[in-house]
Design an enzyme around this catalytic site. Sequence first.
Site, PDB file in Angstrom:
ATOM      1  N   LYS A 203       0.547   6.960   8.799  1.00  0.00           N
ATOM      2  CA  LYS A 203       0.289   8.063   9.981  1.00  0.00           C
ATOM      3  C   LYS A 203      -0.512   7.512  10.904  1.00  0.00           C
ATOM      4  CE  LYS A 203      -1.291  11.476   6.225  1.00  0.00           C
ATOM      5  NZ  LYS A 203      -2.397  11.791   5.543  1.00  0.00           N
TER       6      LYS A 203
ATOM      7  N   ASP B 206      -3.720   5.151   6.971  1.00  0.00           N
ATOM      8  CA  ASP B 206      -4.186   6.537   7.447  1.00  0.00           C
ATOM      9  C   ASP B 206      -5.292   6.042   8.460  1.00  0.00           C
ATOM     10  OD1 ASP B 206      -4.672   9.281   7.494  1.00  0.00           O
ATOM     11  OD2 ASP B 206      -6.526   9.225   6.240  1.00  0.00           O
TER      12      ASP B 206
ATOM     13  N   ARG C  90       0.718  12.103  -8.579  1.00  0.00           N
ATOM     14  CA  ARG C  90       1.286  10.870  -8.395  1.00  0.00           C
ATOM     15  C   ARG C  90       2.741  10.537  -8.855  1.00  0.00           C
ATOM     16  NH1 ARG C  90      -3.224   7.699  -6.845  1.00  0.00           N
ATOM     17  NH2 ARG C  90      -5.228   8.116  -7.663  1.00  0.00           N
TER      18      ARG C  90
ATOM     19  N   GLU D 294       0.859  -1.038  -0.015  1.00  0.00           N
ATOM     20  CA  GLU D 294      -0.022   0.084   0.154  1.00  0.00           C
ATOM     21  C   GLU D 294       0.914   1.323  -0.071  1.00  0.00           C
ATOM     22  OE1 GLU D 294      -2.471   1.608  -0.162  1.00  0.00           O
ATOM     23  OE2 GLU D 294      -4.285   0.657   0.227  1.00  0.00           O
ATOM     24  N   ASP D 295       0.277   2.382  -0.563  1.00  0.00           N
ATOM     25  CA  ASP D 295       0.987   3.632  -0.530  1.00  0.00           C
ATOM     26  C   ASP D 295       1.174   4.385   1.262  1.00  0.00           C
ATOM     27  OD1 ASP D 295      -1.754   4.046  -0.394  1.00  0.00           O
ATOM     28  OD2 ASP D 295      -1.644   5.653  -2.153  1.00  0.00           O
TER      29      ASP D 295
ATOM     30  N   ASP E  25      -1.915  10.795  -4.587  1.00  0.00           N
ATOM     31  CA  ASP E  25      -2.339  12.139  -5.245  1.00  0.00           C
ATOM     32  C   ASP E  25      -3.111  13.081  -4.714  1.00  0.00           C
ATOM     33  OD1 ASP E  25      -4.536  10.119  -5.127  1.00  0.00           O
ATOM     34  OD2 ASP E  25      -5.885  11.630  -6.150  1.00  0.00           O
TER      35      ASP E  25
ATOM     36  N   PHE F  49      -1.254  16.033   4.760  1.00  0.00           N
ATOM     37  CA  PHE F  49      -1.751  15.442   3.383  1.00  0.00           C
ATOM     38  C   PHE F  49      -0.385  15.326   2.476  1.00  0.00           C
ATOM     39  CE2 PHE F  49      -3.644  14.674  -0.570  1.00  0.00           C
ATOM     40  CZ  PHE F  49      -4.678  14.087  -0.310  1.00  0.00           C
TER      41      PHE F  49
HETATM   42  P1  IMP Z   1      -7.576   4.529   5.130  1.00  0.00           P
HETATM   43  O1  IMP Z   1      -6.604   4.315   5.810  1.00  0.00           O
HETATM   44  O2  IMP Z   1      -8.725   3.749   4.872  1.00  0.00           O
HETATM   45  O3  IMP Z   1      -8.163   5.962   5.723  1.00  0.00           O
HETATM   46  O4  IMP Z   1      -7.446   5.074   3.667  1.00  0.00           O
HETATM   47  C1  IMP Z   1      -6.124   5.233   3.343  1.00  0.00           C
HETATM   48  C2  IMP Z   1      -6.308   5.813   1.880  1.00  0.00           C
HETATM   49  O5  IMP Z   1      -6.610   7.149   1.829  1.00  0.00           O
HETATM   50  C3  IMP Z   1      -4.942   5.607   1.328  1.00  0.00           C
HETATM   51  O6  IMP Z   1      -4.667   4.458   0.600  1.00  0.00           O
HETATM   52  C4  IMP Z   1      -4.790   6.712   0.136  1.00  0.00           C
HETATM   53  O7  IMP Z   1      -5.289   6.261  -1.001  1.00  0.00           O
HETATM   54  C5  IMP Z   1      -5.800   7.833   1.030  1.00  0.00           C
HETATM   55  N1  IMP Z   1      -5.118   8.766   1.861  1.00  0.00           N
HETATM   56  C6  IMP Z   1      -4.825   8.935   2.998  1.00  0.00           C
HETATM   57  N2  IMP Z   1      -4.086   9.849   3.400  1.00  0.00           N
HETATM   58  C7  IMP Z   1      -3.573  10.345   2.325  1.00  0.00           C
HETATM   59  C8  IMP Z   1      -2.615  11.433   2.155  1.00  0.00           C
HETATM   60  O8  IMP Z   1      -1.848  12.111   2.705  1.00  0.00           O
HETATM   61  N3  IMP Z   1      -2.340  11.740   0.694  1.00  0.00           N
HETATM   62  C9  IMP Z   1      -2.893  10.999  -0.507  1.00  0.00           C
HETATM   63  N4  IMP Z   1      -3.886  10.032  -0.171  1.00  0.00           N
HETATM   64  C10 IMP Z   1      -4.279   9.863   1.168  1.00  0.00           C
HETATM   65 MG    MG Z   2      -4.419   3.695  -1.398  1.00  0.00          MG
END
Ligand code: IMP
Ligand code: MG
Length: 174
Positions: free
Chosen positions: A129, A101, A163, A97-98, A157, A150
Amino acid sequence: MAERIRVMLTEEEVDTRIKEIGEQISRDYAGRQVHLVCVLKGGSFFMCELAKRITVPVSLDFMSVSSYGSNTKSSGVVKIVKDLDEPLKDKDVIVVEDIVDSGRTLSYLLELLGQRGPGSMKLCTLLDKPERRVVDVKVDYTGFEIPDEFVVGYGLDYDQRYRNLPYIGVVELD
Ligand code: IMP
Ligand code: MG
């Protein structure tokens, strides 16, 4: 409104860290084959660089998901837009994963993929994070823990842009 990108992690820092994770994975999976699962689109840049640094046999697969509804604070319940091409049964899977969050999307996704009977399954993320976590997710390999800002670049993106930046930056509006 003009946008500027403040560099948080340079290209060199990111590349060095990816190399280290690749070496660690190669050690941890010695004598085995790893099956990398990329969550599109954000994870793709990281997965390609990581795969190049892994010295055990590697296979790759991709999936694409979208959250239900337009609310950014989604439940984490995702719809599979593009499923994996191959079964996970008995494979040593690493989900790439990137960023993690809130953890909502990944905890749902890992649960879903876990039902397909992989031999093992780990999670590797370029960025984490931890302050933002709402749902507990066990991350096995982390590139960098970052503060609650962010970020863009290296697959991440802002409105589908940035990206392709070869570093991690913060979007600043002025
Ligand atoms: P979560 O962990 O379910 O809240 O969602 C994570 C997804 O939200 C990631 O896979 C990203 O696509 C997007 N995301 C969360 N934080 C960021 C950020 O700082 N920049 C860009 N995309 C983010
Ligand atoms: Mg993602």
